[in-house]
Design a protein around this motif. Structure first.
Motif, PDB file in Angstrom:
ATOM      1  N   LEU A  51       0.923  -1.171   0.049  1.00 48.24           N
ATOM      2  CA  LEU A  51      -0.125   0.054   0.043  1.00 48.24           C
ATOM      3  C   LEU A  51       0.854   1.181   0.233  1.00 48.24           C
ATOM      4  O   LEU A  51       0.621   2.079  -0.878  1.00 48.24           O
ATOM      5  N   THR A  52       1.862   1.107   0.795  1.00 45.66           N
ATOM      6  CA  THR A  52       2.641   2.249   0.928  1.00 45.66           C
ATOM      7  C   THR A  52       3.470   2.543  -0.568  1.00 45.66           C
ATOM      8  O   THR A  52       3.499   3.792  -0.863  1.00 45.66           O
ATOM      9  N   LEU A  53       3.979   1.534  -0.938  1.00 45.09           N
ATOM     10  CA  LEU A  53       4.686   1.664  -2.349  1.00 45.09           C
ATOM     11  C   LEU A  53       3.747   2.238  -3.438  1.00 45.09           C
ATOM     12  O   LEU A  53       4.166   2.936  -4.077  1.00 45.09           O
ATOM     13  N   SER A  54       2.375   1.776  -3.142  1.00 49.09           N
ATOM     14  CA  SER A  54       1.558   2.418  -4.383  1.00 49.09           C
ATOM     15  C   SER A  54       1.286   3.798  -4.372  1.00 49.09           C
ATOM     16  O   SER A  54       0.996   4.116  -5.263  1.00 49.09           O
ATOM     17  N   LEU A  55       1.436   4.286  -3.296  1.00 42.85           N
ATOM     18  CA  LEU A  55       1.134   5.866  -3.058  1.00 42.85           C
ATOM     19  C   LEU A  55       2.018   6.566  -3.777  1.00 42.85           C
ATOM     20  O   LEU A  55       1.874   7.488  -4.061  1.00 42.85           O
ATOM     21  N   LEU A  56       3.356   6.058  -4.267  1.00 40.67           N
ATOM     22  CA  LEU A  56       4.177   6.737  -4.962  1.00 40.67           C
ATOM     23  C   LEU A  56       3.882   7.410  -6.261  1.00 40.67           C
ATOM     24  O   LEU A  56       4.363   8.464  -6.530  1.00 40.67           O
ATOM     25  N   ALA A  57       2.962   6.484  -6.913  1.00 45.64           N
ATOM     26  CA  ALA A  57       2.749   7.398  -8.304  1.00 45.64           C
ATOM     27  C   ALA A  57       1.933   8.494  -8.057  1.00 45.64           C
ATOM     28  O   ALA A  57       2.103   9.452  -8.652  1.00 45.64           O
ATOM     29  N   ALA A  58       0.823   8.392  -7.325  1.00 44.71           N
ATOM     30  CA  ALA A  58       0.072   9.606  -7.278  1.00 44.71           C
ATOM     31  C   ALA A  58       0.845  10.838  -6.405  1.00 44.71           C
ATOM     32  O   ALA A  58       0.702  11.872  -6.830  1.00 44.71           O
ATOM     33  N   LEU A  59       1.503  10.488  -5.479  1.00 43.30           N
ATOM     34  CA  LEU A  59       2.359  11.397  -4.898  1.00 43.30           C
ATOM     35  C   LEU A  59       3.341  12.026  -5.760  1.00 43.30           C
ATOM     36  O   LEU A  59       3.710  13.110  -5.674  1.00 43.30           O
ATOM     37  N   SER A  60       4.000  11.285  -6.543  1.00 41.02           N
ATOM     38  CA  SER A  60       4.935  11.776  -7.827  1.00 41.02           C
ATOM     39  C   SER A  60       4.257  12.657  -8.427  1.00 41.02           C
ATOM     40  O   SER A  60       4.744  13.757  -9.120  1.00 41.02           O
ATOM     41  N   MET A  61       2.937  12.454  -8.807  1.00 40.12           N
ATOM     42  CA  MET A  61       2.162  13.380  -9.812  1.00 40.12           C
ATOM     43  C   MET A  61       1.904  14.712  -8.979  1.00 40.12           C
ATOM     44  O   MET A  61       2.145  15.639  -9.654  1.00 40.12           O
TER      45      MET A  61
END
Length: 156
Positions: free
Chosen positions: A67-77
């Motif tokens: 879950l924490t790893l999956s947050l990277l995409a949106a937070l990078s955007m």
């Protein structure tokens, strides 16, 4: 977020530079439960609040590492990884990933993004390599460190 001077043409000028830091987001129990539902990972340390309060070394539930790893995409955007003159930014892969500190339910996290490299793939496509540091508010160590790859596609 917009990064001054950042475009498909100028990506190379940003290699080695921090692109920015995302806004804080809360990783609450509802988000953890929704992730468990989507993935089928119902391990008690993530979803059983009472048991985790009693038995977990963290004093409560924690977010799934993925879950924490999956947050990277949106937070990078949120940081502005995809330049304004790009038509798309697509996940291309991950290289090094290390989970360092569990994210407790209710914690706030943010992503610190540094552009490590760019590789021209032709046809207006570029692979961008980023260092991601998912910070946890109030913690000395980050939740995770990961090198991610994104395919950026120039607008035609």
């Amino acid at each position: 977020m917009s990064i001054p001077g950042y475009s498909m043409q100028s990506l190379g000028n940003f290699v080695g530079r921090e692109l920015g830091v995302s806004e804080w987001i809360v990783v609450d129990q509802a988000r953890i439960n929704a992730f468990a539902e989507c993935t089928g990972d119902h391990q008690w340390i993530h979803v059983d609040v009472e048991r985790a309060r009693r038995e977990s070394p963290f004093g409560g539930t924690i977010a799934h590492g993925y879950l924490t790893l999956s947050l990277l995409a949106a937070l990078s955007m949120d940081v502005g990884l995809v330049p304004p003159d790009a038509s798309a930014g697509l996940n291309y892969g991950l290289d090094k990933v290390r989970f360092l500190t569990p994210v407790k339910a209710g914690a706030r996290v943010r992503n610190r993004v540094t552009l490590l490299g760019v590789e021209d793939k032709g046809g207006g496509r570029v692979i961008a390599r980023m260092a991601n540091t998912l910070e946890i508010e109030g913690e000395d160590k980050p939740a995770l460190l990961a090198e991610s790859l994104a395919m950026l596609v120039a607008a035609r």
